[in-house]
Design an enzyme around this catalytic site. Sequence first.
Site, PDB file in Angstrom:
ATOM      1  N   GLY A 156       0.870  -1.115  -0.040  1.00  0.00           N
ATOM      2  CA  GLY A 156       0.080  -0.040   0.029  1.00  0.00           C
ATOM      3  C   GLY A 156       0.865   1.193  -0.041  1.00  0.00           C
ATOM      4  N   GLY A 169     -18.423   3.323  14.767  1.00  0.00           N
ATOM      5  CA  GLY A 169     -18.006   2.151  14.601  1.00  0.00           C
ATOM      6  C   GLY A 169     -16.461   2.021  14.938  1.00  0.00           C
ATOM      7  N   TYR A 181      -9.667   2.220  16.376  1.00  0.00           N
ATOM      8  CA  TYR A 181      -8.657   2.773  15.138  1.00  0.00           C
ATOM      9  C   TYR A 181      -8.728   4.346  15.049  1.00  0.00           C
ATOM     10  CZ  TYR A 181      -7.299   3.633  10.749  1.00  0.00           C
ATOM     11  OH  TYR A 181      -6.493   3.946   9.197  1.00  0.00           O
ATOM     12  N   ASN A 189       4.126   4.459   9.217  1.00  0.00           N
ATOM     13  CA  ASN A 189       3.016   4.277   8.408  1.00  0.00           C
ATOM     14  C   ASN A 189       2.421   2.888   8.720  1.00  0.00           C
ATOM     15  OD1 ASN A 189       1.531   4.045   5.501  1.00  0.00           O
ATOM     16  ND2 ASN A 189       2.838   2.286   5.510  1.00  0.00           N
TER      17      ASN A 189
HETATM   18  N1  LIG Z   1      -5.922   2.829   2.560  1.00  0.00           N
HETATM   19  C1  LIG Z   1      -6.692   3.821   3.067  1.00  0.00           C
HETATM   20  O1  LIG Z   1      -7.602   4.174   2.476  1.00  0.00           O
HETATM   21  C2  LIG Z   1      -6.224   4.468   4.444  1.00  0.00           C
HETATM   22  C3  LIG Z   1      -7.250   5.473   4.658  1.00  0.00           C
HETATM   23  C4  LIG Z   1      -6.781   6.265   5.879  1.00  0.00           C
HETATM   24  C5  LIG Z   1      -5.534   6.008   6.429  1.00  0.00           C
HETATM   25  N2  LIG Z   1      -4.773   5.079   5.970  1.00  0.00           N
HETATM   26  C6  LIG Z   1      -3.326   4.819   6.684  1.00  0.00           C
HETATM   27  O2  LIG Z   1      -2.407   4.660   5.845  1.00  0.00           O
HETATM   28  C7  LIG Z   1      -1.405   3.922   6.308  1.00  0.00           C
HETATM   29  C8  LIG Z   1      -1.036   2.534   5.175  1.00  0.00           C
HETATM   30  O3  LIG Z   1      -2.448   2.025   4.896  1.00  0.00           O
HETATM   31  P1  LIG Z   1      -2.347   1.068   3.764  1.00  0.00           P
HETATM   32  O4  LIG Z   1      -3.635   1.118   3.174  1.00  0.00           O
HETATM   33  O5  LIG Z   1      -1.243   1.111   2.842  1.00  0.00           O
HETATM   34  O6  LIG Z   1      -2.248  -0.125   4.505  1.00  0.00           O
HETATM   35  P2  LIG Z   1      -2.042  -1.747   4.210  1.00  0.00           P
HETATM   36  O7  LIG Z   1      -1.776  -1.966   2.785  1.00  0.00           O
HETATM   37  O8  LIG Z   1      -3.027  -2.771   4.869  1.00  0.00           O
HETATM   38  O9  LIG Z   1      -0.398  -1.883   4.734  1.00  0.00           O
HETATM   39  C9  LIG Z   1      -0.345  -2.082   6.132  1.00  0.00           C
HETATM   40  C10 LIG Z   1       0.836  -2.108   6.444  1.00  0.00           C
HETATM   41  O10 LIG Z   1       1.350  -2.308   7.875  1.00  0.00           O
HETATM   42  C11 LIG Z   1       1.799  -3.333   8.139  1.00  0.00           C
HETATM   43  N3  LIG Z   1       1.446  -3.780   9.346  1.00  0.00           N
HETATM   44  C12 LIG Z   1       0.163  -4.464   9.908  1.00  0.00           C
HETATM   45  N4  LIG Z   1       0.322  -4.913  11.184  1.00  0.00           N
HETATM   46  C13 LIG Z   1       1.477  -4.426  11.658  1.00  0.00           C
HETATM   47  C14 LIG Z   1       2.126  -4.778  12.870  1.00  0.00           C
HETATM   48  N5  LIG Z   1       1.324  -5.080  13.752  1.00  0.00           N
HETATM   49  N6  LIG Z   1       3.335  -4.086  12.995  1.00  0.00           N
HETATM   50  C15 LIG Z   1       3.953  -3.673  12.209  1.00  0.00           C
HETATM   51  N7  LIG Z   1       3.478  -3.534  10.714  1.00  0.00           N
HETATM   52  C16 LIG Z   1       2.272  -4.055  10.615  1.00  0.00           C
HETATM   53  C17 LIG Z   1       1.826  -4.377   7.137  1.00  0.00           C
HETATM   54  O11 LIG Z   1       2.588  -5.107   7.126  1.00  0.00           O
HETATM   55  P3  LIG Z   1       2.587  -6.940   6.678  1.00  0.00           P
HETATM   56  O12 LIG Z   1       1.721  -6.730   5.315  1.00  0.00           O
HETATM   57  O13 LIG Z   1       3.878  -7.193   6.056  1.00  0.00           O
HETATM   58  O14 LIG Z   1       2.129  -7.573   7.614  1.00  0.00           O
HETATM   59  C18 LIG Z   1       1.629  -3.397   5.925  1.00  0.00           C
HETATM   60  O15 LIG Z   1       2.993  -3.327   5.375  1.00  0.00           O
HETATM   61  C19 LIG Z   1      -1.979   3.236   7.486  1.00  0.00           C
HETATM   62  O16 LIG Z   1      -1.407   3.788   8.671  1.00  0.00           O
HETATM   63  C20 LIG Z   1      -3.354   3.431   7.541  1.00  0.00           C
HETATM   64  O17 LIG Z   1      -4.001   3.552   8.619  1.00  0.00           O
HETATM   65  C21 LIG Z   1      -5.093   4.441   4.907  1.00  0.00           C
END
Ligand SMILES: NC(=O)c1ccc[n+]([C@@H]2O[C@H](COP(=O)([O-])OP(=O)(O)OC[C@H]3O[C@@H](n4cnc5c(N)ncnc54)[C@H](OP(=O)(O)O)[C@@H]3O)[C@@H](O)[C@H]2O)c1
Length: 248
Positions: free
Chosen positions: A11, A147, A151, A81
Amino acid sequence: MHVLITGGSSGIGAATALAYAKTGARVTITYNTGADRAAEIVKRIEAEGGAAAAVHLDLEDHATIGPAVAQAGPVDALVANAVRWGTIMPGSIAFEDVPAAEWTAVLHANVAGNALLVQAVLPEMRRKGFGRIVLVSSGIAEEGVPGPGPYGTAKAALHGMARALAWEAGRDGILVNVAVAGLTLTDGPRHIPQDVLDRLAARTPSRRLSTAEDMAALIVFLGSAANHNVTGEIIRDGSNAGRSAHAQ
Ligand SMILES: NC(=O)c1ccc[n+]([C@@H]2O[C@H](COP(=O)([O-])OP(=O)(O)OC[C@H]3O[C@@H](n4cnc5c(N)ncnc54)[C@H](OP(=O)(O)O)[C@@H]3O)[C@@H](O)[C@H]2O)c1
């Protein structure tokens, strides 16, 4: 410039690693369960002539934080992140039904875990008199949706952490900001029906949802020497659905 990006195995984190590498930065990404995906990102960066490494980090297991930072070596910038997702689908659970274990796990990983991570990189940044820290948050922290209590609460805590840190570390040349993602087109939202995505896009100022690359561009700016003196700010990506009366 050496940058540590947590959650770089997918991501927004992976896109950020690739974007930093294009600027000539050396990147270390962390993964939790996705060692293979992280290795792929490292390979892609190396294939383009960049320098990258991957280390294991589990924000829920605080004992992994110090060793991950030590393995990465001194860093000039940290992008916090990675996220330990809790329940995030709006309306999927009543506040009073969220199990205590979810509160504990989500706050333990995303608040305490990120605080310990920052603690681990700060001494070296202070010594050098230079540092950039970007904490990645979510519009849910500010808009509030029914909900996802733990988070949203955990993400909102990062805003307070950044404000405190900006004052605390600014005199040592360390700038700390929050990059707030709205719904971003990573793998996560793939299951969301197109008509819902279209409705959300229509509520944003630019009438489109951001990609991981859009978020990466914001993060790379905040977390680089190009950012001269923006600090303590909560910066929203345009993908955040607007509450303006002009939103349709
Ligand atoms: N996508 C959205 O719509 C969205 C919206 C708002 C905010 N965000 C924020 O943006 C950031 C990235 O989101 P994303 O959508 O790119 O997420 P993602 O694709 O689900 O990636 C999450 C990352 O966090 C790692 N991770 C999960 N559990 C972990 C743990 N316990 N310890 C350390 N690393 C962990 C995962 O590692 P592994 O895969 O190697 O387990 C992965 O690299 C996050 O902070 C999220 O809250 C995203």
